[in-house]
Design a protein around this motif. Sequence first.
Motif, short mmCIF file in Angstrom:
data_model
loop_
_atom_site.label_atom_id
_atom_site.label_comp_id
_atom_site.label_asym_id
_atom_site.label_seq_id
_atom_site.Cartn_x
_atom_site.Cartn_y
_atom_site.Cartn_z
N LYS A 80 51.16 13.90 60.90
CA LYS A 80 52.42 13.42 60.34
C LYS A 80 52.19 12.38 59.26
O LYS A 80 52.96 12.29 58.30
CB LYS A 80 53.31 12.86 61.44
CG LYS A 80 53.86 13.94 62.38
CD LYS A 80 54.65 13.34 63.52
CE LYS A 80 55.18 14.44 64.45
NZ LYS A 80 55.89 13.90 65.62
N ALA A 126 62.57 17.59 53.93
CA ALA A 126 63.44 18.30 54.87
C ALA A 126 63.00 19.73 55.09
O ALA A 126 63.27 20.32 56.14
CB ALA A 126 64.88 18.28 54.35
N ARG A 127 62.31 20.30 54.13
CA ARG A 127 61.92 21.70 54.23
C ARG A 127 60.78 21.90 55.23
O ARG A 127 60.61 22.97 55.79
CB ARG A 127 61.49 22.23 52.86
CG ARG A 127 61.15 23.69 52.83
CD ARG A 127 60.77 24.15 51.44
NE ARG A 127 61.88 24.04 50.52
CZ ARG A 127 61.80 24.35 49.23
NH1 ARG A 127 60.66 24.75 48.72
NH2 ARG A 127 62.86 24.24 48.46
N ASP A 181 59.30 21.40 58.70
CA ASP A 181 59.74 21.08 60.05
C ASP A 181 58.61 20.39 60.81
O ASP A 181 57.46 20.85 60.79
CB ASP A 181 60.15 22.37 60.76
CG ASP A 181 60.90 22.09 62.05
OD1 ASP A 181 60.81 20.95 62.54
OD2 ASP A 181 61.58 23.02 62.55
N ASN A 182 58.93 19.30 61.49
CA ASN A 182 57.92 18.59 62.30
C ASN A 182 57.38 19.46 63.42
O ASN A 182 56.26 19.24 63.90
CB ASN A 182 58.52 17.31 62.88
CG ASN A 182 58.46 16.16 61.90
OD1 ASN A 182 57.65 16.16 60.98
ND2 ASN A 182 59.34 15.19 62.08
N LYS A 183 58.16 20.47 63.84
CA LYS A 183 57.69 21.36 64.90
C LYS A 183 56.44 22.12 64.45
O LYS A 183 55.55 22.41 65.25
CB LYS A 183 58.78 22.36 65.29
CG LYS A 183 59.93 21.73 66.07
CD LYS A 183 60.94 22.80 66.49
CE LYS A 183 62.09 22.19 67.30
NZ LYS A 183 63.08 23.23 67.69
N ILE A 184 56.39 22.47 63.17
CA ILE A 184 55.22 23.18 62.64
C ILE A 184 53.99 22.29 62.72
O ILE A 184 52.92 22.71 63.17
CB ILE A 184 55.48 23.64 61.19
CG1 ILE A 184 56.59 24.70 61.16
CG2 ILE A 184 54.20 24.18 60.55
CD1 ILE A 184 56.93 25.19 59.76
#
Length: 583
Positions: A172, A186-187, A189-192
């Motif tokens: 991150k 915003a494009r 995703d932290n999940k990725i």
Amino acid sequence: MELPSGTATNRALTDNIFVLIACIINRIPVILCGKPGCSKTSSVQIVISNLKGKKSKNVYFQTLPELVPVSYQGSQNCTSDSIVKVFERADKYLKAKNETELLPVIVFDEIGLAELSAHNPLKVLHSELEVETCRHGFVGLSNWRLDASKMNRALYLACPDPDVNDLQLTAKTILKSMTSTHDQVARIDNKIIDSLAAAYFDLYEHIRVQTQYNNYFGLRNFYSLIKGVVRELMQCKENDNMYEKTRRQITVNFDGSFDGSHYMWKHFCQHLNAMYLYEQYKASPTFNQILDQCMSSRTGRYLMLIGENENVIDYAEHYILKKFQPPPVRTLIGSSFSGDLIEGAVYTEQYNYRVLMDIILYAETPVTLIMRRMGHLYDNLYDLFNQNFAVSGNKQFCRIPLGPLYHPRCLVHENFYCVVFARQQDLIKCDPPFLNRFEKHVINMESLVHRRHWTLASNLISWITKLLPTDINKLFPLPQHLFVDYSDDFICNLVIDACTHSEITIEDSLEYNDDDTNVVMSFCKKILLQTSSFDLPLIMSLKQSDESQALIDEYYEFHENVSFANLIEQALELEVIDNQVIY
């Protein structure tokens, strides 16, 4: 404490910095030991850049001495004299007059490699590292433990392996630093990012118990993966598929003789709770697609291309020379001449110096440098391969040891790129820090060679197979018994050479043009006959056929005229003499 942009304050970094400050200020020798990518070098650079004496920005650091780095790059070629010179250089700073107190810090990078030197150079450390008499800061960086006689004279800090939380924090932080100047946060995703970190941790745990692949992938692969994914997703257009790009980056960074990309992709989809993506993008990009992307973008790590034999490597080099110029491509190949060798695989100091000077000159220019069979010099180039360059005046610099006593800062052009070729059987001899510095891919000739060339090569292999008797023995004769250096890849290279020699391009329809096909096949058969062994006529005599008899006659007709005297006479009749190697 000021940290460089994009630096993640994970466990390893904070532990390293805390111990380094305490040991350096109190002149206690310290050795940081850990796997590649665990912040050893970064923590040293951060400490030295912050402790500037009275010029420090931190009030407490202003009360401490100014640190002056005395760097030394360890290698298997270093000697005791060179290490003594480093301590003498550090002593000169102690005698220098300055407004603030100076504390020289000897930074011995890759001290573990120096321990492997045949000269046993680390014996001089015994007296220098006694705590009672140590006059300087001393930091040794190693990827493995040293022997007890050195470890007992220094504080030993083992850098811990990161857990999932450390990996996610680092990922991150890289994401934040790369997107801080763009409006594309915003494009992504932290999940990725979290799923990639979890998938890498699963892979790490999986290969840790497999000794043959234990150090094949490391943290540098993970960091490069995150940077590649973020870079790709930042450039995504509305209709682009982000998961397709993520799958490609996983293949780019976790490919090689052990393919970790499939394992990574499966676990990434599991952590993302999207197993339908696993089947949708299960097929990884082909080798030629990956090679084209790496050579065209030149933004990732340097390349290591792995081949089963020299024929595969020859063709891959030919492919790069033909397709990826400009920028210019230059090749350096390790020498086999006796004058460059002392004994066995030990090269003379003059030869090593000459080749390293060539590399330094190439690094200053926007070229693609190909290196083959130069394992004796790779540990001198760790700082170059690391690509963590020092920046001064918008220019990049690295350290390349030139002999045991001279370690200059060398300019590296921003468009310089390096490709290292390695044989599959040699990988087991490579050190983990060397392997972790590269994107590794196994050369797949089938993806590089035109299908028409493959068709002709298959026809030629079938012809060779039909020559062999089938009623003698399964193990003899084989094609490699009849033709020198035989392999399927050699046959493919031979077909390509035949097309080039006969001026037949792949645009010509070799599959349907019998004349062109016959020309290529005749040329290849002639070359094979010239490289055949003495067993060929014997084996051919076992098969009663007109073709076998014709090959026997042609074999003896050719070899009857093969002599050194005839070779000289034929050469003198030519206006232009071809390059030839005579054994």
